[in-house]
Write a protein that holds these residues in place. Structure first.
Motif, PDB file in Angstrom:
ATOM      1  N   TYR A   2       0.850  -1.183   0.000  1.00 44.66           N
ATOM      2  CA  TYR A   2       0.000   0.000   0.000  1.00 44.66           C
ATOM      3  C   TYR A   2       0.885   1.233   0.000  1.00 44.66           C
ATOM      4  CZ  TYR A   2      -3.676  -3.213   1.397  1.00 44.66           C
ATOM      5  OH  TYR A   2      -4.564  -4.255   1.441  1.00 44.66           O
ATOM      6  N   VAL A   4       1.875   4.734   1.440  1.00 48.55           N
ATOM      7  CA  VAL A   4       1.747   5.428   2.724  1.00 48.55           C
ATOM      8  C   VAL A   4       2.586   6.702   2.691  1.00 48.55           C
ATOM      9  CG1 VAL A   4       1.373   3.278   3.994  1.00 48.55           C
ATOM     10  CG2 VAL A   4       3.677   4.200   3.813  1.00 48.55           C
ATOM     11  N   LYS A  16       5.856   2.794   1.496  1.00 47.51           N
ATOM     12  CA  LYS A  16       5.019   1.626   1.237  1.00 47.51           C
ATOM     13  C   LYS A  16       4.720   0.902   2.545  1.00 47.51           C
ATOM     14  CE  LYS A  16       9.131  -1.067   0.271  1.00 47.51           C
ATOM     15  NZ  LYS A  16       9.968  -1.673  -0.727  1.00 47.51           N
ATOM     16  N   TYR A  17       3.617   0.178   2.545  1.00 49.09           N
ATOM     17  CA  TYR A  17       3.208  -0.600   3.710  1.00 49.09           C
ATOM     18  C   TYR A  17       3.020  -2.045   3.296  1.00 49.09           C
ATOM     19  CZ  TYR A  17       0.405  -2.403   7.561  1.00 49.09           C
ATOM     20  OH  TYR A  17      -0.072  -3.156   8.604  1.00 49.09           O
ATOM     21  N   SER A  18       3.586  -2.952   4.066  1.00 50.44           N
ATOM     22  CA  SER A  18       3.421  -4.372   3.830  1.00 50.44           C
ATOM     23  C   SER A  18       2.402  -4.924   4.818  1.00 50.44           C
ATOM     24  CB  SER A  18       4.756  -5.100   3.998  1.00 50.44           C
ATOM     25  OG  SER A  18       4.562  -6.498   4.016  1.00 50.44           O
ATOM     26  N   LYS A  22       3.271  -6.052   8.383  1.00 48.88           N
ATOM     27  CA  LYS A  22       2.622  -5.079   9.276  1.00 48.88           C
ATOM     28  C   LYS A  22       3.560  -3.944   9.681  1.00 48.88           C
ATOM     29  CE  LYS A  22      -0.580  -8.470  11.155  1.00 48.88           C
ATOM     30  NZ  LYS A  22      -1.599  -8.547  10.336  1.00 48.88           N
ATOM     31  N   ALA A  24       5.417  -0.093   7.901  1.00 47.47           N
ATOM     32  CA  ALA A  24       5.589   0.858   6.809  1.00 47.47           C
ATOM     33  C   ALA A  24       7.080   1.092   6.598  1.00 47.47           C
ATOM     34  CB  ALA A  24       4.891   2.173   7.135  1.00 47.47           C
ATOM     35  N   HIS A  34      11.614   2.048   9.210  1.00 45.32           N
ATOM     36  CA  HIS A  34      10.290   1.609   9.648  1.00 45.32           C
ATOM     37  C   HIS A  34       9.557   2.793  10.260  1.00 45.32           C
ATOM     38  CE1 HIS A  34      11.705  -2.819  10.196  1.00 45.32           C
ATOM     39  NE2 HIS A  34      11.762  -2.421   8.960  1.00 45.32           N
ATOM     40  N   HIS A  36       5.940   3.703  12.394  1.00 46.03           N
ATOM     41  CA  HIS A  36       4.803   3.149  13.111  1.00 46.03           C
ATOM     42  C   HIS A  36       3.626   4.130  13.148  1.00 46.03           C
ATOM     43  CE1 HIS A  36       7.254  -0.246  14.243  1.00 46.03           C
ATOM     44  NE2 HIS A  36       8.192   0.616  14.561  1.00 46.03           N
ATOM     45  N   ILE A  40      -2.214   5.845   5.320  1.00 49.37           N
ATOM     46  CA  ILE A  40      -2.329   4.978   4.151  1.00 49.37           C
ATOM     47  C   ILE A  40      -3.212   5.675   3.124  1.00 49.37           C
ATOM     48  CG2 ILE A  40      -3.215   2.774   3.280  1.00 49.37           C
ATOM     49  CD1 ILE A  40      -2.564   1.524   5.925  1.00 49.37           C
TER      50      ILE A  40
END
Length: 72
Positions: A2, A4, A16-18, A22, A24, A34, A36, A40
């Motif tokens: 996704y 972000v 991007k977000y996986s 879980k 970003a 990363h 938190h 999105i």
């Protein structure tokens, strides 16, 4: 994956977000960090195009230090 965006070092940066991992991932300085706390991108009216025209509606994904837009 996704799209972000998150704040990192005072900049609003697209990333991007996986869903599987879980987390970003925000690119900065040739590395990924990363995040938190992020947003999105959610919308149903964006269109993928295979040709670039003169007036292309771009999506602003973030801001640089000099307040210039960063596009997705």
């Amino acid at each position: 994956m996704y799209v972000v965006r998150a704040w990192h070092n005072g900049l609003l940066i697209p990333g991007k977000y996986s869903l599987h991992l879980k987390v970003a991932f925000i690119p900065y300085g040739f590395k990924e960090y990363h995040a938190h706390d992020f947003e999105i991108l959610t919308h149903t009216n964006y269109v993928w195009r295979n040709k670039v025209g003169e007036k292309l509606p771009l999506i602003v994904g973030g801001k640089e230090k000099k307040k210039k837009n960063v596009f997705i």
